[in-house]
Design an enzyme around this catalytic site. Structure first.
Site, PDB file in Angstrom:
ATOM      1  N   ASP A 144       0.833  -1.195   0.000  1.00 54.09           N
ATOM      2  CA  ASP A 144       0.000   0.000   0.000  1.00 54.09           C
ATOM      3  C   ASP A 144       0.872   1.251   0.000  1.00 54.09           C
ATOM      4  OD1 ASP A 144       0.780  -0.588   2.714  1.00 54.09           O
ATOM      5  OD2 ASP A 144      -0.623   0.968   3.370  1.00 54.09           O
ATOM      6  N   GLU A 171       0.058  -0.925   5.759  1.00 56.06           N
ATOM      7  CA  GLU A 171       1.180  -0.434   6.557  1.00 56.06           C
ATOM      8  C   GLU A 171       1.087   1.063   6.793  1.00 56.06           C
ATOM      9  OE1 GLU A 171       5.217   1.061   7.571  1.00 56.06           O
ATOM     10  OE2 GLU A 171       3.922   1.618   5.876  1.00 56.06           O
TER      11      GLU A 171
END
Length: 361
Positions: free
Chosen positions: A73, A126
């Protein structure tokens, strides 16, 4: 975002493929699906998506598990993919699709090695609540852990500061604006001023940023119901290694002076050991490629803070890219650096495999 691939250079397919698929936190599925297929194409023994949405690929069936944990991400803000003067632009080029792509390419190059299982994971979330990494903690127990974050191809990251979010709310009985009483907003401002002073006092004699407590005011809001008014400040904290939650709780209680506060998402700092087989393998690999290795400690927080203490194994973070470009509109990675990092990773993994094999014999 589709890119003009007429400029594509050898060795960039994995990285460009990831950059083409914009994947801000919560919208990683397209990039996840593509990376699974890319791993299969590169010869991974298995490539799949776990229940939380992480990409999980591995090569080999050995009992000695080496995990390369990156994240797929990114922060929001799509950046057109382009190559200019050896710089590849795109959201996530540095943080952290560059390191993740390097993991995939390096493991594919090394391939199966006796007694070792390479596991590459592209974790989701994250940049948010680290839900991908949190899901992994009770399900794996690697012998060695490499975190995919930008360090530059010659540097190894051995530690990250901790973090916490704090909400402090001051309340006052509503009074006429001409009355000589403190308002809730004034009380909240005073609390923030006291907190800054406590932070300065805590940092006295601490020269390095990694060992200092850092506080930033992230948000302010206020309101009333006609009888009571309230004001709230949100504070972001970067924590040094020895600052534990009870110590922070005591500090906040003193500066709040009767106001209510909530500590959210407390993540302790983490510093890895320097004298490990993992570190030595990377130092040798960097030198073999003409680099001058060095170490760094980061003022941010990463999945290392969660995974390394949970698994208790030798750990470091490594990956191509200049971390000062994280989250910026100018995010880009040097193609030469990316390719060197893949070389270093492959050499380090071969070195680890060789050391493990010699110990078994």
């Amino acid at each position: 975002m589709a890119a003009d691939l007429s400029w594509r250079e050898p060795g960039l397919d994995t990285l460009v493929g990831l950059l083409e698929r914009y994947s801000p936190t919560g919208a990683e599925s397209e990039a996840v699906s593509w990376l699974v297929e890319r791993m299969r194409t590169l010869g991974f023994s298995t490539a799949t998506v776990d229940e939380i949405g992480n990409v999980v690929g591995w090569i080999g069936e050995g009992g000695y598990q080496v995990m390369l944990l990156g994240h797929i991400d990114t922060v929001p803000g799509e950046i057109p993919i382009r190559l200019e003067d050896g710089r590849l632009y795109g959201r996530g080029a540095v943080d952290a699709k560059g390191p993740l792509a390097a993991f995939v390419d390096a493991v594919a190059r090394v391939g199966e090695m006796p007694g070792i299982q390479w596991i590459v994971i592209g974790a989701v979330g994250e940049e948010g609540d680290s839900r991908g990494a949190r899901y992994l903690l009770p399900r794996y127990r690697p012998h060695l852990l490499i975190i995919g974050e930008p360090s530059g191809w010659e540097r190894l990251t051995l530690g990250y500061k901790g973090s916490a979010w704090v909400q402090i709310t001051a309340r006052r009985t509503l009074a006429h604006t001409a009355a000589p009483v403190e308002s809730a907003c004034e009380a909240a401002v005073d609390i923030w001023a006291r907190l800054k002073q406590r932070v300065l006092a805590f940092n006295q004699g601490r020269e390095g940023a990694f060992d200092q407590l850092l506080a930033t005011l992230r948000r302010m809001e206020s309101g009333s119901d006609g009888f009571e008014e309230w004001a709230r400040v949100q504070v972001g904290l970067r924590l040094p290694p020895e600052l534990e939650r009870p110590t922070l709780d005591k500090m906040l209680k003193e500066v709040a002076d009767g106001a209510t506060y909530v500590i959210e998402d407390f993540i302790p700092a983490y510093r890895a050991e320097k004298n490990t087989p993992l570190v030595r393998a990377f130092l040798a690999a960097i030198r073999a490629r003409g680099g001058k290795p060095s170490f760094t400690l980061k003022s941010g927080t990463s999945d290392m803070n969660l995974a390394a203490p949970a698994w208790g194994c030798p750990t470091l973070a490594y990956g191509p890219g200049d971390s000062s470009l994280d989250h910026t509109p100018q995010e880009h990675i040097l193609v030469e650096e990316y390719l060197k990092a893949v070389d270093v990773l492959a050499d380090a993994l071969r070195g680890l495999a060789s050391s493990h094999l010699s110990l078994r014999e």
